[in-house]
Write a protein that holds these residues in place. Structure first.
Motif, short mmCIF file in Angstrom:
data_model
loop_
_atom_site.label_atom_id
_atom_site.label_comp_id
_atom_site.label_asym_id
_atom_site.label_seq_id
_atom_site.Cartn_x
_atom_site.Cartn_y
_atom_site.Cartn_z
N ILE A 4 1.05 -1.32 0.16
CA ILE A 4 -0.08 -0.06 -0.17
C ILE A 4 0.69 1.31 0.06
N VAL A 5 1.83 1.11 0.88
CA VAL A 5 2.75 2.35 0.86
C VAL A 5 3.48 2.45 -0.44
N ILE A 6 3.88 1.50 -1.02
CA ILE A 6 4.66 1.78 -2.62
C ILE A 6 3.60 2.02 -3.34
N GLU A 7 2.47 1.61 -3.35
CA GLU A 7 1.62 2.15 -4.43
C GLU A 7 1.16 3.68 -4.18
N ASN A 8 1.09 4.14 -2.94
CA ASN A 8 0.93 5.59 -2.72
C ASN A 8 2.19 6.29 -3.31
N ILE A 9 3.32 5.87 -2.91
CA ILE A 9 4.64 6.54 -3.47
C ILE A 9 4.42 6.72 -5.04
N PHE A 10 4.12 5.45 -5.73
CA PHE A 10 4.22 5.45 -7.12
C PHE A 10 3.11 6.40 -7.81
N PHE A 11 1.81 6.58 -7.22
CA PHE A 11 0.84 7.35 -7.68
C PHE A 11 1.42 8.91 -7.48
N PHE A 12 2.06 9.25 -6.16
CA PHE A 12 2.41 10.59 -5.82
C PHE A 12 3.69 11.24 -6.89
N LEU A 13 4.46 9.98 -7.16
CA LEU A 13 5.47 10.23 -8.27
C LEU A 13 5.42 10.14 -9.48
N GLY A 49 0.67 15.28 -8.12
CA GLY A 49 0.82 14.15 -7.45
C GLY A 49 -0.02 13.67 -6.08
N ALA A 50 -0.16 14.79 -5.59
CA ALA A 50 -1.10 14.64 -4.24
C ALA A 50 -2.54 14.36 -4.49
N ALA A 51 -3.06 15.18 -5.74
CA ALA A 51 -4.49 14.76 -6.08
C ALA A 51 -4.41 13.47 -6.67
N LEU A 52 -3.46 12.98 -7.48
CA LEU A 52 -3.72 11.78 -7.93
C LEU A 52 -3.56 10.73 -7.01
N MET A 53 -2.73 10.74 -5.93
CA MET A 53 -2.66 9.86 -4.67
C MET A 53 -4.15 10.04 -3.93
N LEU A 54 -4.52 10.98 -3.72
CA LEU A 54 -5.69 11.01 -2.98
C LEU A 54 -6.81 10.44 -3.76
N GLY A 55 -6.85 10.86 -4.81
CA GLY A 55 -8.03 10.30 -5.73
C GLY A 55 -8.18 8.62 -6.08
N THR A 56 -6.88 8.17 -6.03
CA THR A 56 -6.85 6.71 -5.98
C THR A 56 -6.99 6.12 -4.53
N LEU A 57 -6.81 6.92 -3.73
CA LEU A 57 -7.05 6.40 -2.17
C LEU A 57 -8.56 6.29 -1.93
#
Length: 101
Positions: A4-13, A49-57
């Motif tokens: 989960i952490v790796i996926e969030n970092i991936f979507f952020f970057l 990246g923050a918007a993409l990560m929050l959207g996927t969450l």
């Protein structure tokens, strides 16, 4: 948990990685990663990246339909076959009936 952490970092970057690839293919000569990052619009990439990560969450968290009161049943062997793990819905107890005096 690490997945989960790796996926969030991936979507952020991801926006930054796409930007670096776009600049690398657009320019004729590779100027090097430090020079590309120095010219990058980092604040815009950060917010994208923050918007993409929050959207996927939000998207992945809304797909879970398990009630907190559900009971988890682990995988088990039934008749020589592996039965997958699942959740069993436990209905909420009805409110007690009050007798009228």
């Amino acid at each position: 948990m690490i997945r989960i952490v790796i996926e969030n970092i991936f979507f952020f970057l991801l926006p930054t990685l796409v930007y670096i690839m776009w600049v690398a293919f657009k320019e004729d000569e590779w100027a090097g990663l430090p020079s590309i990052v120095a010219r990058a619009p980092l604040f815009r990439l950060f917010f994208a990246g923050a918007a993409l990560m929050l959207g996927t969450l939000v998207a992945f968290s809304s797909r879970s339909h398990n009630n907190p009161r559900d009971v988890y049943v682990p995988a088990s062997m039934e008749d020589g076959k592996l039965a997958p793990a699942h959740s069993v819905h436990v209905p909420e107890p009805d409110e007690p009936q009050t007798a009228k005096p």
